[in-house]
Write an enzyme that holds these catalytic residues in place. Structure first.
Site, short mmCIF file in Angstrom:
data_model
loop_
_atom_site.label_atom_id
_atom_site.label_comp_id
_atom_site.label_asym_id
_atom_site.label_seq_id
_atom_site.Cartn_x
_atom_site.Cartn_y
_atom_site.Cartn_z
N SER A 169 1.22 -1.05 0.26
CA SER A 169 -0.09 -0.34 0.02
C SER A 169 1.39 1.04 -0.05
CB SER A 169 -0.62 -0.10 1.24
OG SER A 169 -1.90 0.80 1.69
N ARG A 170 1.19 1.99 -0.95
CA ARG A 170 1.67 2.68 -0.98
C ARG A 170 1.65 4.48 -0.26
NH1 ARG A 170 1.46 0.92 -7.40
NH2 ARG A 170 3.34 -0.17 -7.73
N VAL A 171 0.17 4.72 -0.15
CA VAL A 171 -0.22 5.91 0.29
C VAL A 171 -0.33 6.09 1.83
CG1 VAL A 171 -0.29 7.26 -1.50
CG2 VAL A 171 -2.20 5.94 -0.57
#
Lengths: 131, 508
Positions: free
Chosen positions: B370-372
């Site tokens: 999950s990048r953000v």
């Protein structure tokens, strides 16, 4: 292989010839369509030529009605076409189609005014389907 | 009832007569040149715009289409109705609008098609507003970074791959690996935790029986009241499948733009790409890789870009997207999966092997990310989930070595044992999302070693006992913990004490 010429380009070529009074242009066009096996597109090219001509102020149209229209009514429609299209020359022919039930359909190149009872009923049918 | 219909008809008839009297304009018209496979080719209509709606007048009423190919000589339009009604020579008119759909709270609890027509047998939907199907995404200044959590209720996700409101998190995996189940659990959690997030589920070419089962389940769980389902089946024309996610996004955007929060679930974008490929090939657009058209990336990027967290000036609403992609034999490097992976802000990868081993949800700790969402994780969950992902990834690697049966040192043995307990803990039954306090208490018991003497096969029982005890004896404290704030030392001590006491009853 030669690039396929678009219908619009052909129409412009033919319309130019017609406006200049070149009587051979339509024969040349017919020959081109036969040679390139595009005769099926003839009716569409005619429509395109009419369209190009109408852009240049020459409008050829049809008024279809359920009953024959008298000269006065035709003149009134012609005036309204001149008013709307700003054409210099308007030629209208009258056709009778009882399927329209009432009213009339005015067809000029690329545009139409359908004031027939048949269309009103078609629209009504569509709206009722949605309800 | 009959009286109402008669009144409506009478009104319609009067309007039609009025229209007949006042219709004095020359309208631009075209003519259908040929038709087939849901695509009509139209001559004329030089003023038509891209994506503009066209009305084809058939003998059985007007059939709508939208213009997608604007060529020099003709227009390629995709039909939205039955193509069997459309014949060559029929008149076509411009509707004067691009596609729009009804939007608003009136749609909540309803199952509709991509044009907003009800499919659930309920009354006609009359909304006050309509939203554009194709709409530009919010610009840079209209956005804010993702910072509020969107709790899925699934421990593995909320702890390791947290999702924030406004994020686009892809759910990817082979068939039958629980992709839709994850999405449904997330929807159920919104109702259970009373988050107020509106769910919009888009079924793209899904079996109608599956949609019916989904609706029943959502009704059972009490989620349907805050859910809109936009459904298309396998027998619907490709045009409707193509439109479905855009139309549903327009419905979701209504809530986003009115300072509310909405969750979009696109199930699935693989079928969407296939529908678009079909349309493009029929429209004679040049095929590219895997016969998809050149703009298949733009197809999904412009859709998912509409999901956003809005700035405070625009009301601070959000639209979160959970697109689903189905892979073939776990190949995430195929064309459409790589496209959507690069568009989204992370992915949850579901593995068939894990699913078959009974590890459900079958989330791959190594390939998911999950990048953000990290910024959006609740303090409570963050406090216990620090090294969870790393630990689990290391365990899965070590476990495969351990299968060779060689002697292991104590530290490795310990890591494997804890990993086994953790794996058991992260198993979660469908339709049973957990609240924040339940997640924190469960993870903390394993991570902090209170369950170290509980055999792996009894971890789930111990977890259930722990949660029951905590709720029974410390309800107020758990309600406080559920607010998501970082737990104080007293709270940590309370959790540890209760976990140690509970674990005693399960030690082998």
């Amino acid at each position: 292989m030669a690039r396929r010429m678009s219908r619009r380009a052909l129409a412009h070529y033919a319309a130019n010839g017609i406006v200049k009074g070149d009587k051979t242009v339509l024969r040349k066009l017919a020959a081109y369509l036969i040679e390139n096996q595009r005769t099926k597109e003839a009716s569409l090219i005619v429509r395109d030529i009419e369209h190009v001509l109408s852009d240049r102020g020459v409008v050829v149209g049809t008024v279809t009605s359920a009953f024959p229209l008298d000269a006065k009514a035709l003149d009134a429609i012609k005036e309204s076409v001149i008013g709307t299209t700003k054409a210099e020359r308007v030629t209208l022919s009258n056709q009778v189609n009882t399927d329209l039930i009432g009213g009339y359909v005015l067809t000029v190149p690329g545009r139409e005014q359908d004031a027939s009872v048949r269309r009103a009923l078609t629209l009504l049918r569509t709206r009722v389907k949605k309800v | 009832m009959t009286e109402g219909i008669t009144t409506e008809l009478s009104k319609e008839l009067q309007q039609a007569i009025a229209a007949l009297e006042t219709n004095s304009n020359l309208e631009e018209v075209g003519v259908v040149v040929r038709v087939g496979d849901g695509v009509a080719w139209i001559h004329g209509l030089r003023g038509a715009g891209y994506s503009e709606v066209l009305n084809i007048e058939t003998d059985h009423g007007v059939v709508e289409a939208f213009a997608l190919n604007l060529l020099e000589d003709e227009i390629g339009a995709v039909l939205l109705g039955e193509d069997s009604l459309v014949k060559a020579g029929q008149t076509v008119r411009l509707k004067g609008t691009v596609l729009d759909v009804p939007v608003g709270p009136e749609l909540l609890g309803r199952v509709v098609d991509p044009l907003g027509r009800p499919l659930d047998g309920g009354p006609a939907i009359k909304t006050k507003q309509r939203g554009l199907v194709e709409r530009e995404a919010v610009g840079v200044m209209g956005r804010k970074s993702v910072h509020e959590p969107l709790m899925t209720g699934i421990v593995a996700i909320d702890a390791m791959f947290p999702i924030g409101r406004g994020q686009r998190e892809l759910i990817i995996g082979d068939r039958q690996t629980g992709k839709t189940a994850l999405a449904i659990d997330t929807m159920i959690n919104q109702a259970k935790q009373k988050t107020g997030v509106v769910n919009v589920y888009v079924a793209i070419g899904q079996k109608l029986s599956k949609i019916a089962r989904l609706v029943d389940r959502l009704k059972q769980e009490g989620v349907m009241d805050q859910t809109i389902i936009v459904a298309t089946g396998p027998s619907d024309p490709a045009s409707l499948l193509y439109l479905a996610p855009y139309a549903a996004t327009a419905m979701g955007e209504y809530f986003r733009d009115n300072s509310q929060h909405a969750l979009m679930i696109y199930d699935d974008l693989t079928k969407h790409a296939v529908a678009y490929r079909q349309m493009s090939l029929l429209l004679r657009r040049p095929p590219g890789r895997e016969a998809y058209p050149g703009d298949v990336f733009y197809l999904h990027s412009r859709l998912l870009e509409r999901s956003a967290k809005l700035s405070d000036e625009l009301g601070a609403g959000s639209l979160t997207a959970l697109p689903i992609i189905e892979t073939q034999a776990g190949d995430i490097s195929a064309y459409i999966p790589t496209n959507v992976i690069s568009i989204t802000d992370g992915q949850i990868f579901l593995e068939t092997d894990l699913f078959n081993q009974g590890i459900r949800p079958a989330i791959s700790a190594g390939l998911s990310v999950s990048r953000v969402g990290g910024a959006a994780q609740t303090g409570a969950v963050k406090s216990v989930s620090g090294n969870l992902k790393l630990g689990l990834s290391q365990f899965r690697e070590l476990a495969s070595f351990a299968q060779f049966g060689s002697d292991l040192d104590d530290s490795t043995k310990h890591q494997i044992e804890r990993g086994q307990r953790l794996t058991e803990l992260l198993k979660q039954s469908q339709y049973q999302p957990l609240s924040i306090w339940e997640q924190v208490a469960s993870i903390s018991a394993v991570i902090n070693g209170q369950f170290d003497h509980v055999p792996a096969d009894k971890v789930k029982d111990a977890q259930a006992a722990l949660l029951t005890k905590l709720w029974a004896d410390h309800k107020t404290e758990m309600q406080e913990l559920d607010k998501g704030g970082k737990p104080a030392d007293e709270m940590k001590t309370l959790l540890a004490k209760t976990a140690t006491a509970t674990a005693k009853g399960f030690e082998g």
